[in-house]
Design a protein around this motif. Structure first.
Motif, PDB file in Angstrom:
ATOM      1  N   ILE A 221     121.597  78.171  85.969  1.00 32.49           N
ATOM      2  CA  ILE A 221     121.325  78.009  84.541  1.00 32.49           C
ATOM      3  C   ILE A 221     120.729  79.307  84.011  1.00 32.49           C
ATOM      4  CG2 ILE A 221     120.140  76.643  82.795  1.00 32.49           C
ATOM      5  CD1 ILE A 221     122.236  75.125  84.441  1.00 32.49           C
ATOM      6  N   ASP A 222     121.424  79.915  83.044  1.00 30.99           N
ATOM      7  CA  ASP A 222     121.009  81.199  82.489  1.00 30.99           C
ATOM      8  C   ASP A 222     120.159  80.989  81.232  1.00 30.99           C
ATOM      9  OD1 ASP A 222     120.775  83.930  82.457  1.00 30.99           O
ATOM     10  OD2 ASP A 222     122.916  84.340  82.280  1.00 30.99           O
ATOM     11  N   THR A 223     119.913  82.071  80.505  1.00 31.59           N
ATOM     12  CA  THR A 223     118.955  82.032  79.398  1.00 31.59           C
ATOM     13  C   THR A 223     119.567  81.639  78.057  1.00 31.59           C
ATOM     14  OG1 THR A 223     119.291  84.421  79.131  1.00 31.59           O
ATOM     15  CG2 THR A 223     117.412  83.716  80.444  1.00 31.59           C
ATOM     16  N   HIS A 224     120.904  81.487  77.963  1.00 32.24           N
ATOM     17  CA  HIS A 224     121.511  81.041  76.713  1.00 32.24           C
ATOM     18  C   HIS A 224     121.279  79.536  76.607  1.00 32.24           C
ATOM     19  CE1 HIS A 224     124.040  80.431  73.342  1.00 32.24           C
ATOM     20  NE2 HIS A 224     124.770  81.521  73.457  1.00 32.24           N
ATOM     21  N   PHE A 225     120.174  79.170  76.008  1.00 30.94           N
ATOM     22  CA  PHE A 225     119.621  77.818  76.059  1.00 30.94           C
ATOM     23  C   PHE A 225     120.647  76.733  75.721  1.00 30.94           C
ATOM     24  CE2 PHE A 225     116.944  74.406  74.131  1.00 30.94           C
ATOM     25  CZ  PHE A 225     116.197  74.096  75.248  1.00 30.94           C
ATOM     26  N   ARG A 263     120.142  86.291  87.174  1.00 33.57           N
ATOM     27  CA  ARG A 263     120.915  87.365  86.559  1.00 33.57           C
ATOM     28  C   ARG A 263     120.115  88.120  85.508  1.00 33.57           C
ATOM     29  NH1 ARG A 263     126.806  85.637  84.555  1.00 33.57           N
ATOM     30  NH2 ARG A 263     125.686  84.682  82.817  1.00 33.57           N
ATOM     31  N   SER A 264     119.241  87.428  84.802  1.00 31.46           N
ATOM     32  CA  SER A 264     118.440  88.053  83.751  1.00 31.46           C
ATOM     33  C   SER A 264     117.013  88.371  84.209  1.00 31.46           C
ATOM     34  CB  SER A 264     118.383  87.143  82.522  1.00 31.46           C
ATOM     35  OG  SER A 264     119.664  86.946  81.987  1.00 31.46           O
ATOM     36  N   PHE A 265     116.697  88.063  85.461  1.00 28.89           N
ATOM     37  CA  PHE A 265     115.362  88.365  85.981  1.00 28.89           C
ATOM     38  C   PHE A 265     115.195  89.880  86.173  1.00 28.89           C
ATOM     39  CE2 PHE A 265     112.949  84.610  87.964  1.00 28.89           C
ATOM     40  CZ  PHE A 265     113.338  83.769  86.947  1.00 28.89           C
ATOM     41  N   ASN A 273     109.682  86.848  83.348  1.00 33.90           N
ATOM     42  CA  ASN A 273     110.569  85.964  84.104  1.00 33.90           C
ATOM     43  C   ASN A 273     110.094  84.513  84.061  1.00 33.90           C
ATOM     44  OD1 ASN A 273     112.117  88.167  84.856  1.00 33.90           O
ATOM     45  ND2 ASN A 273     111.078  88.440  86.820  1.00 33.90           N
ATOM     46  N   MET A 274     108.787  84.330  83.885  1.00 31.21           N
ATOM     47  CA  MET A 274     108.257  82.969  83.800  1.00 31.21           C
ATOM     48  C   MET A 274     108.783  82.276  82.543  1.00 31.21           C
ATOM     49  SD  MET A 274     104.283  81.655  83.967  1.00 31.21           S
ATOM     50  CE  MET A 274     103.959  82.726  85.363  1.00 31.21           C
ATOM     51  N   LEU A 275     108.888  83.028  81.447  1.00 34.64           N
ATOM     52  CA  LEU A 275     109.448  82.475  80.223  1.00 34.64           C
ATOM     53  C   LEU A 275     110.930  82.187  80.399  1.00 34.64           C
ATOM     54  CD1 LEU A 275     107.737  84.826  77.603  1.00 34.64           C
ATOM     55  CD2 LEU A 275     106.992  82.582  78.380  1.00 34.64           C
ATOM     56  N   ARG A 276     111.626  83.089  81.086  1.00 30.54           N
ATOM     57  CA  ARG A 276     113.050  82.866  81.329  1.00 30.54           C
ATOM     58  C   ARG A 276     113.260  81.607  82.168  1.00 30.54           C
ATOM     59  NH1 ARG A 276     112.833  88.816  82.381  1.00 30.54           N
ATOM     60  NH2 ARG A 276     113.559  89.785  80.457  1.00 30.54           N
ATOM     61  N   ALA A 277     112.474  81.493  83.230  1.00 26.85           N
ATOM     62  CA  ALA A 277     112.605  80.330  84.115  1.00 26.85           C
ATOM     63  C   ALA A 277     112.273  79.040  83.377  1.00 26.85           C
ATOM     64  CB  ALA A 277     111.708  80.492  85.335  1.00 26.85           C
ATOM     65  N   GLY A 278     111.278  79.094  82.504  1.00 26.14           N
ATOM     66  CA  GLY A 278     110.924  77.909  81.717  1.00 26.14           C
ATOM     67  C   GLY A 278     112.050  77.521  80.772  1.00 26.14           C
ATOM     68  N   LEU A 414     121.188  92.184  85.517  1.00 23.81           N
ATOM     69  CA  LEU A 414     121.412  93.008  84.336  1.00 23.81           C
ATOM     70  C   LEU A 414     120.357  94.082  84.142  1.00 23.81           C
ATOM     71  CD1 LEU A 414     122.481  90.134  81.919  1.00 23.81           C
ATOM     72  CD2 LEU A 414     123.968  91.812  83.019  1.00 23.81           C
ATOM     73  N   SER A 415     119.206  93.906  84.724  1.00 24.31           N
ATOM     74  CA  SER A 415     118.123  94.873  84.514  1.00 24.31           C
ATOM     75  C   SER A 415     118.145  96.038  85.504  1.00 24.31           C
ATOM     76  CB  SER A 415     116.766  94.167  84.613  1.00 24.31           C
ATOM     77  OG  SER A 415     116.563  93.693  85.932  1.00 24.31           O
ATOM     78  N   GLU A 416     119.000  95.969  86.507  1.00 31.57           N
ATOM     79  CA  GLU A 416     118.976  96.978  87.566  1.00 31.57           C
ATOM     80  C   GLU A 416     119.143  98.419  87.069  1.00 31.57           C
ATOM     81  OE1 GLU A 416     120.306  95.593  91.812  1.00 31.57           O
ATOM     82  OE2 GLU A 416     121.724  94.789  90.337  1.00 31.57           O
ATOM     83  N   PRO A 417     120.083  98.717  86.140  1.00 38.96           N
ATOM     84  CA  PRO A 417     120.194 100.104  85.674  1.00 38.96           C
ATOM     85  C   PRO A 417     118.909 100.627  85.045  1.00 38.96           C
ATOM     86  CG  PRO A 417     122.141  98.857  85.043  1.00 38.96           C
ATOM     87  CD  PRO A 417     121.143  97.867  85.561  1.00 38.96           C
TER      88      PRO A 417
END
Length: 557
Positions: A221-225, A263-265, A273-278, A414-417
């Motif tokens: 489950i990604d961040t696009h709510f 993926r978005s962490f 990341n806590m907000l993303r996970a929530g 996505l944050s790796e670069p």
């Protein structure tokens, strides 16, 4: 007004045109269509969802879920068997409801430890993923008494493993979308792959019932709510259509295991990341997942007792205080989500049929579609079309000495670069200044933008005094001796002063300008020594990499 008059009061129902008029008035001249957003799935999100026909699949969503609520599946993260038992016992005492194990990094077990683990297996559902058939943890099933094995439920993802006698409610063959998701799959693609994988497994099963009794689906489950809510609901409808294609009008229950995406962490600002996970966890709940695993916010650099507790408590708070586990389909009835669900169903089924017509899942995965999607996502992050808080926007210049934790395998993020750029600039930081001209109100918007732009790559910048002319700026530059400067000011001020500034610019200072300049002017200024420009929707990765290369002695852009 008396209570009797209040009871008789009526309100005129607003129609779509009235709502649209209000929306248009708020746009101050922009067209209504400007509020439409196209997703990676090719779906146009509308600004208003006023009224629509009833979604045919709404009743399917509710009827195909066995119970309201979900199982809290907290992964036990440990270094050995003894530690695993200790952590599992503590987590269950504090609200965990399942035994979760990732077999990517197995460890040794003693018979006493396996005996202890078997006592938990007899009481709680089991979810093992990425397990090899020689993993010692599987021997725990041999220690469970035969008379209670029938009550053991869960998922064991392991190839070529024979389930011990008596375990008739353990599922071992399913569609795990973890890798496809992190390789770039969008919601439509994930659902289509799940169906294609189901088709592959069903074709080799002795019957549809035997296949269905052993099948599961695991969806990140990604961040696009709202999209993720609709994705989970869409699977229920698609599963019914899939079963009907096999002549089964009332399809068996299939457990949907939801796991928060990484993926978005980011390693850069793990607290975000806590907000993303929530966000992801709540989407999984509203979408109707049967089992939910939420990763700790610092899973990339090494979780600790506090982060593990927080990831578990997110679900406990939602269960105990929001009472969403008492509703069978919390998202049902929303015009927006119902229509989004329907569009996902239609697009996913169409893609599933396309995959099947071209030879199945393997040719599709080899086609490069996932990689293409991931590149689109990366480009949206790099250009700022998609926000990754703490990474490409609102970046905090903190230490980049990331702890390396071997407990999770390498996945595309996505944050790796940005992480790589931040580490590079932390080792080789140019002295960077924003060269400001005019009054504060003239340069502040661009200076704020440039400060944030540079910070996303790890470049710390400071602002110069506000200069009235080039001579003041050059004198200040001679004193400060920065390595890199960016001119910030109104277009008319910059245009009037730039050529003079470039002629008098001290040697060895790399100079950029804030704002998008027309090609002819940029060509002329580059001939005079300008390095380049920084502007909105520019590819940050490419620009910051160019700055790094120039700073390290390469050729300027």
């Amino acid at each position: 007004m008396t209570i009797d008059n209040m009871k008789k009061t009526t309100f005129e129902k607003a129609d779509f045109n009235q709502w649209k008029e209000l929306a248009v008035n708020s746009l101050r001249g922009k067209p209504y269509e400007a509020l439409t957003t196209k997703t990676l799935e090719g779906i146009d999100l509308q600004p208003l969802y006023y009224e629509r026909k009833a979604f045919d699949g709404a009743s399917v969503v509710r009827s195909s879920k066995r119970n309201a609520g979900w199982i809290i599946a907290q992964q036990t993260i440990a270094s050995d068997g003894a530690d695993y038992i200790e952590q599992l016992e503590e987590s269950i005492e504090k609200g965990n409801e399942a035994i979760v194990y990732d077999g990517e990094h197995p460890f040794n077990w003693t018979d006493d430890q396996l005996q202890k683990l078997s006592s938990f297996i007899a009481k709680f559902p089991v979810f093992y993923f990425n397990v090899r058939k020689d993993d010692a943890i599987l021997r725990a099933f041999d220690f469970v008494h035969h008379e209670v094995r029938e009550s053991v439920t869960g998922i064991i993802q392991v190839a070529d493993w024979t389930v011990p006698v008596g375990y008739n409610n353990i599922r071992t063959a399913g569609a795990d979308l973890w890798k496809a998701h992190h390789d770039g799959a969008d919601a439509v693609t994930e659902l289509a792959i799940a169906l294609s994988e189901a088709s592959r497994i069903a074709s080799s099963s002795e019957s549809f019932q035997a296949f269905a009794d052993n099948f599961f689906v695991r969806l990140p489950i990604d961040t696009h709510f709202f999209m993720e809510i609709a994705k989970l609901r869409a699977f229920r409808v698609l599963w019914q259509a899939f079963a009907q294609a096999y002549g089964v009008n009332e399809p068996p229950f299939i457990p949907v295991f939801a796991v928060t995406s990484l993926r978005s962490f980011s390693k850069l600002d793990p607290n975000v990341n806590m907000l993303r996970a929530g966000n992801e966890t709540f989407a999984a709940i509203l979408g109707g997942a049967d089992v939910i695993q939420a990763h700790p916010h610092n899973i990339l650099t090494g979780p600790n007792a506090s982060s593990i507790r927080n990831s578990r408590n997110m679900q406990l708070v939602l269960k105990e205080e929001a009472h969403v586990e008492k509703v069978l389909d919390p998202a049902g009835g929303s015009y927006f989500i119902e229509q989004l669900t329907e569009e996902l169903v239609e697009k996913s089924w169409k893609l599933f049929l396309e995959i099947e017509s071209k030879g199945g899942i393997n040719p599709f995965l080899a086609s490069g579609r996932l990689e293409e999607n991931f590149l689109k996502l990366q480009n949206e992050i790099a250009t700022g079309k998609r926000s990754l808080i703490g990474t490409n926007v609102y970046a905090e210049l903190t230490s980049t000495n990331f702890d390396e934790w071997g407990g999770i395998n390498q996945i595309a993020r996505l944050s790796e670069p940005f992480e790589k750029l931040r580490q590079s600039f932390s080792e080789n930081q140019p002295k960077t200044v924003l060269l400001t001209f005019g009054k504060l109100k003239d340069f502040k918007p661009r200076a704020d933008f440039v400060t944030s732009f540079l910070a996303s790559g790890g470049i710390k910048s400071s602002w110069s005094p506000a200069f009235e002319n080039v001579e003041q700026a050059v004198e200040w530059l001679d004193t400060e001796k920065p390595d890199y400067a960016i001119v910030c000011g109104k277009d008319e001020i910059v245009s009037a002063e730039m050529e003079s500034l470039l002629e008098k610019l001290p040697a060895d200072i790399m100079l950029d300008v804030a704002g998008k300049i027309d090609q002819n002017t940029m060509h002329k200024w580059k001939q005079l020594g300008l390095n380049g420009m920084i502007f909105n929707r520019q590819n940050k990765i490419e620009k910051l990499q160019s700055v790094l290369t120039s700073w390290q002695g390469g050729t300027r852009e």
